[in-house]
Design a protein around this motif. Structure first.
Motif, short mmCIF file in Angstrom:
data_model
loop_
_atom_site.label_atom_id
_atom_site.label_comp_id
_atom_site.label_asym_id
_atom_site.label_seq_id
_atom_site.Cartn_x
_atom_site.Cartn_y
_atom_site.Cartn_z
N THR A 210 40.18 49.08 28.14
CA THR A 210 41.44 48.74 28.78
C THR A 210 42.56 49.18 27.85
O THR A 210 42.54 48.85 26.66
CB THR A 210 41.54 47.23 29.05
OG1 THR A 210 40.45 46.87 29.92
CG2 THR A 210 42.86 46.85 29.70
N GLU B 239 46.39 46.89 35.98
CA GLU B 239 47.43 45.87 35.99
C GLU B 239 48.69 46.60 36.47
O GLU B 239 49.03 47.65 35.93
CB GLU B 239 47.65 45.31 34.59
CG GLU B 239 48.73 44.25 34.53
CD GLU B 239 49.06 43.90 33.07
OE1 GLU B 239 48.68 42.81 32.63
OE2 GLU B 239 49.70 44.73 32.39
N ARG C 125 46.58 42.10 39.03
CA ARG C 125 45.45 42.85 38.49
C ARG C 125 44.53 43.20 39.64
O ARG C 125 44.34 42.38 40.56
CB ARG C 125 44.67 42.01 37.48
CG ARG C 125 45.34 41.95 36.13
CD ARG C 125 44.43 41.33 35.10
NE ARG C 125 45.08 41.26 33.80
CZ ARG C 125 45.15 42.27 32.94
NH1 ARG C 125 44.58 43.42 33.24
NH2 ARG C 125 45.78 42.14 31.80
N GLY D 197 39.33 42.33 37.63
CA GLY D 197 40.43 41.72 36.88
C GLY D 197 41.22 40.74 37.73
O GLY D 197 41.98 39.91 37.21
N LYS E 64 36.80 42.55 33.08
CA LYS E 64 37.30 43.68 33.86
C LYS E 64 36.19 44.73 33.85
O LYS E 64 36.15 45.60 32.96
CB LYS E 64 38.59 44.21 33.24
CG LYS E 64 39.76 43.25 33.42
CD LYS E 64 40.96 43.66 32.61
CE LYS E 64 40.90 43.08 31.23
NZ LYS E 64 41.98 43.42 30.34
N THR F 40 42.76 48.87 43.89
CA THR F 40 42.98 49.87 42.84
C THR F 40 43.33 51.21 43.48
O THR F 40 44.26 51.89 43.05
CB THR F 40 41.71 50.02 41.97
OG1 THR F 40 41.33 48.74 41.48
CG2 THR F 40 41.93 50.97 40.81
#
Lengths: 469, 405
Positions: free
Chosen positions: A109, A170, A180, A184, A191, A202
């Protein structure tokens, strides 16, 4: 009474500190262009936030002032900044830290202002890499920019695009709220998973050109650093056979990277000392990686057989062994005589490429006299993105020549329109390509996008005008 | 507006394709982590004009008449240590055309600084330095008559004429006298009757070029060359990376070819060790790391005169040293922040850069930081003090002087 800009500067300074806010004309001009030949777009204020919380507050301020936000990553785009003028440019590159390398879930991340080369540098220290490891511009292009543009590039032959390695994000929404995505979204989970826990939100932000929010962190898959590799180079007289060879190699997903060079680039690299390229029409360059010599030798032998079956003549792999040990250092971004460049990367099915490619030359035929007069050159190389070829059709010109630059802008636009009409799928879009792509959307699809944009960004704050939204 | 000096670089300026690799590009293949020291750890606000892409864009706007020279623009251009890492990592710059690099960023900045200087847009501090140098031939606001006071009490002053002349430089003459004294001592141990230009040594002119006063730099260069010729020099030795670069690169660029052999002290010391004229007799028990100065590195690579191997070879020969390398070395060496006129222009930023370098040195676990430049010495030792580090700073000539007889 305080001017709007002064009030904006004060409000932003209260968030990030006055040091990281500037309305100085020198600073604003330096942010007024990307890497394309498009004319400058001058903002009112530049701000360099250092955290997600700061980005969220900046977005709230922009809503309060009803002023647009232009999100800037590495500034390496070749598409022009969003239309219009003024507003706040958010330079994301201060947010360049790795947040976590989670070996349990095999993810990293990172803040989205990190560029791909920095990310890879840090991961290599720990013995890891992302499978797709960035666009060819990744020495400056950021993670956030890559995701917003659905980037392809290094690792794409085997592992696909950034979308294929993305686990979650995020995002600061255009209202200033922070969400998120992926696993997440579950505050109790690592995550580690993109799908599940509801719809794939996403994906909403992949290739969105930043219009749906400001990405502040991204979680990506990682894999052990491949410590064995080999290269192969093959020349072809016939493009159809060459594409058939690439297609068959891709059915087996053998190389991690494949580049196809066409005559002008072959001549250029041949002249620079890369053996076997000087006088050939087409050459294919393979980068094969793995975790043991036996593994890569076996893969190379398989690729070799396919290439030769389709008429490929093996030559010393000078080009791939130079190019792929120097990721992000793709040399032809400047012309051989120091010219500027512009291109438009896009995807087209591998076997459709020979016919598709003819279209360029029909377009360019209209401009042959002016191209000769203004010393505008056209070179082509392609990379392979899973089932597609991703041609990089480069126009070179001497940028001091303003007329040449204007002709290039015209020719480039003409090529883009024809590419789209011939089934090309462009992925980095920005202003110039984005508006042409959006004109191609069906009414229903455009309405659908507009509905989402209005729901997320009721004041039209973020990157307004991109995709005509 | 009259024609700007920087216009001679117009072709190069337009070659910048704004790819942005001059900022944070990182290469795992040779441990080149990031490019512009002004952007690391918020040493500056880090806006675009703090690195090469933004700077070249702004010059382009000026050349196109869309931006006038102004004070804030000058501030952005003087806030740069001219470490040349942007040139080194720019693949356009590293592509050669007609025998020349396609872009030469630092040469462009310095030409533009000349325009800023001509427009009166230099800082009061730089103005003071220039005026003082005209009067007393040094940028440290010191008296010229005190220039020779680096010679330690009880040590016989060097002659003023010799075939081997030591060009001490202003920093070692007035600030890092320890380095000048060690250099003299070392050369004498090797049996060299080294001379020093006194009272004829003037500032080498490097700070003037960095500020943008080319005429004064040329005047100083002409004076020094004439004085060295008069002193009978066949070889000129330097312990200062900045002076060395000035003679090697800047003087020829000003049209003055020094008619002597030019040697950095550490390069000469290595030759003397090879010839047996210097002998190492003692240990130096320490864990040591080395900082490569920009002026003996990236500023000399294009003439293939960089000094990367020589200091390492000297260190290797000193018994007792455990040598550890920092992450960013040789062509990737991270600038200490002293150069390019930055220390005198903005000491806070200059020292922020130095602190970043000291942190990197500390990460090696070394207890001694060494280098081959008094100006790097000064900035790094100040940063060591300011950051509360336990590291000790030595010039490599000092270490060599301690272990030889």
């Amino acid at each position: 009474m305080m001017s709007t800009t002064s009030a904006l500067v004060e409000a932003l300074s209260n968030i990030v500190g006055s040091r990281f806010v500037s309305d100085d004309i020198n600073v604003r001009l330096a942010y007024s262009r990307d890497a394309s030949p498009e004319p400058p777009r001058i903002c009112d204020v530049v701000v360099r936030p250092g955290s997600t919380e700061e980005v969220a507050e900046i977005v709230k301020v922009a809503n309060r002032f009803k002023t647009p936000i232009i999100i800037r990553g590495g500034g390496a785009n070749l598409v022009g900044l969003p239309p219009g003028s003024g507003g706040i440019t958010i330079d994301m590159t201060r947010m360049c830290n790795i947040v976590e390398i989670d070996e349990t879930s095999m993810t990293v991340t990172a803040q989205t202002g990190i560029n791909w080369s920095m990310l890879t540098y840090e991961l290599k220290k720990k013995g890891y890499r992302t499978p797709f490891y960035g666009p060819f511009s990744g020495g400056a292009a950021t993670l956030g920019g890559g995701i917003s543009n659905a980037s392809a590039g290094l690792g794409s032959a085997k592992y696909g695009t950034v979308a294929d390695i993305l686990v979650g994000l995020e995002v600061v929404l255009p209202t200033g709220d922070v969400i998120r995505t992926g696993s997440g979204a579950n505050p109790f989970a690592r995550k580690f998973a993109r799908w599940g826990f509801g719809p794939d939100m996403t994906g909403l932000f992949v290739g969105d050109q930043g219009i749906f929010g400001v990405k502040t962190e991204a979680t990506l898959k990682i894999m052990p650093w491949p410590d064995c590799w080999t290269f192969g180079s093959y020349t072809f007289q016939d493009l159809e056979k060459c594409c058939r060879a690439i297609y068959e190699v891709q059915l087996k997903h053998i190389p991690v990277n494949i580049i196809l060079l066409e005559p002008d680039f072959n001549r250029l690299f041949g002249k620079a000392g890369f053996r076997g390229l000087a006088d050939v029409p087409f050459s294919v360059h393979l980068h094969i990686e793995g975790y043991s010599k036996d593994e890569v030798d076996k893969l190379k032998a398989e690729a070799d057989e396919i290439m030769k079956k389709h008429g490929g003549n093996e030559v010393p792999p000078d080009f791939p062994s130079w190019n792929f040990t120097r990721p992000w250092e793709w040399p032809p971004r400047t012309g051989p005589l120091g010219q500027a460049w512009i291109t438009a990367c896009y995807k087209v099915p591998i076997l459709d490429y020979p016919a598709h490619r003819d279209m360029w030359y029909r377009v360019l035929d209209k401009y042959k006299d002016v191209m000769k007069e203004k010393k505008i050159d056209f070179y082509v190389a392609s990379l392979v993105v899973e089932n597609a070829l991703d041609p990089m059709n480069v126009l070179y010109w001497f940028d001091e020549d303003e007329e040449a630059r204007e002709w290039v802008r015209k020719i480039w636009r003409d090529l883009i329109i024809n590419e789209i009409r011939n089934g090309a799928i462009h992925y980095w879009l920005g202003k110039v390509i984005g508006e042409r792509v959006a004109q191609t959307y069906t009414g229903t699809y455009f309405d659908f996008l507009r509905t989402i944009k209005r729901a997320l960004d009721p004041n039209g704050i973020i990157n307004p005008g991109l995709l005509l939204l | 507006m009259s024609k700007l000096f920087v216009e001679q670089f117009k072709e190069e300026i337009y070659r910048c394709i704004r790819c942005g690799y001059c900022r944070d590009f990182s290469r795992y293949r040779d441990s080149a982590y990031r490019v512009c020291p002004l952007r690391e750890n918020d040493a500056t606000p880090g806006f675009e004009p703090y690195s090469a892409r933004g700077r070249l864009m702004l010059i382009r706007f000026v050349l196109e008449g869309k931006l006038q020279l102004n004070e804030k623009l000058a501030d952005l251009f003087y806030t740069c240590p001219t470490c040349r890492n942007c040139w080194d990592k720019c693949y356009v710059a590293q592509t050669r055309l007609k025998g020349k690099n396609m872009i030469n960023q630092v040469e462009i900045y310095e030409a533009f600084r000349h325009d800023l200087f001509k427009a009166g847009l230099i800082s009061p501090r730089h103005k003071q330095i220039l005026e003082w140098t005209v009067k007393e031939h040094n940028p440290y606001l010191e008296k010229h008559e005190d220039r020779i006071k680096w010679v330690p009490a009880g040590v016989e002053p060097p002659p003023t004429k010799s075939d081997v002349m030591y060009f001490v430089g202003c920093t070692s003459s007035y600030r890092q006298k320890n380095i000048a004294a060690a250099t003299l001592s070392l050369l004498r141990k090797a049996g060299i009757n080294v001379g020093v230009l006194y009272p004829d040594e003037w500032c080498c002119g490097s700070p003037m070029l960095r500020i943008g006063h080319r005429e004064l730099a040329k005047e100083l260069a002409e004076h020094n060359i004439a004085a060295l010729e008069k002193a009978g020099a066949k070889m000129v030795v330097f312990s200062c990376a900045g002076c060395y670069r000035a003679f090697k690169v800047d003087y020829p660029a000003l049209g003055i070819e020094p008619p002597f052999e030019l040697k950095h002290a550490i390069d000469l010391a290595l030759e003397l060790l090879d010839q047996g004229k210097l002998s190492i007799k003692k240990d130096f028990k320490a864990k040591v790391t080395l900082h490569d100065p920009c002026h003996t590195g990236r500023h000399l690579v294009h003439i293939k005169a960089e000094l990367y191997d020589q200091p390492r070879e000297v260190i290797k020969r000193i018994p007792g040293i455990e040598f550890v390398e920092m992450e960013r070395i040789r062509r990737n060496s991270w600038c200490c922040g002293a150069g390019g006129g930055l220390r005198s222009y903005n000491a806070d930023i200059s020292l922020a850069l130095a602190k970043n370098r000291v942190k990197e040195a500390e990460r090696t676990g070394a207890d001694v930081l060494t280098s081959i430049c008094p100006f790097c010495y000064r900035n790094l030792s100040d940063a060591i003090k300011l950051s509360g580090s336990n590291m000790k700073m030595y010039d490599l000539v000092e270490i060599l002087d301690m272990v030889t007889e």
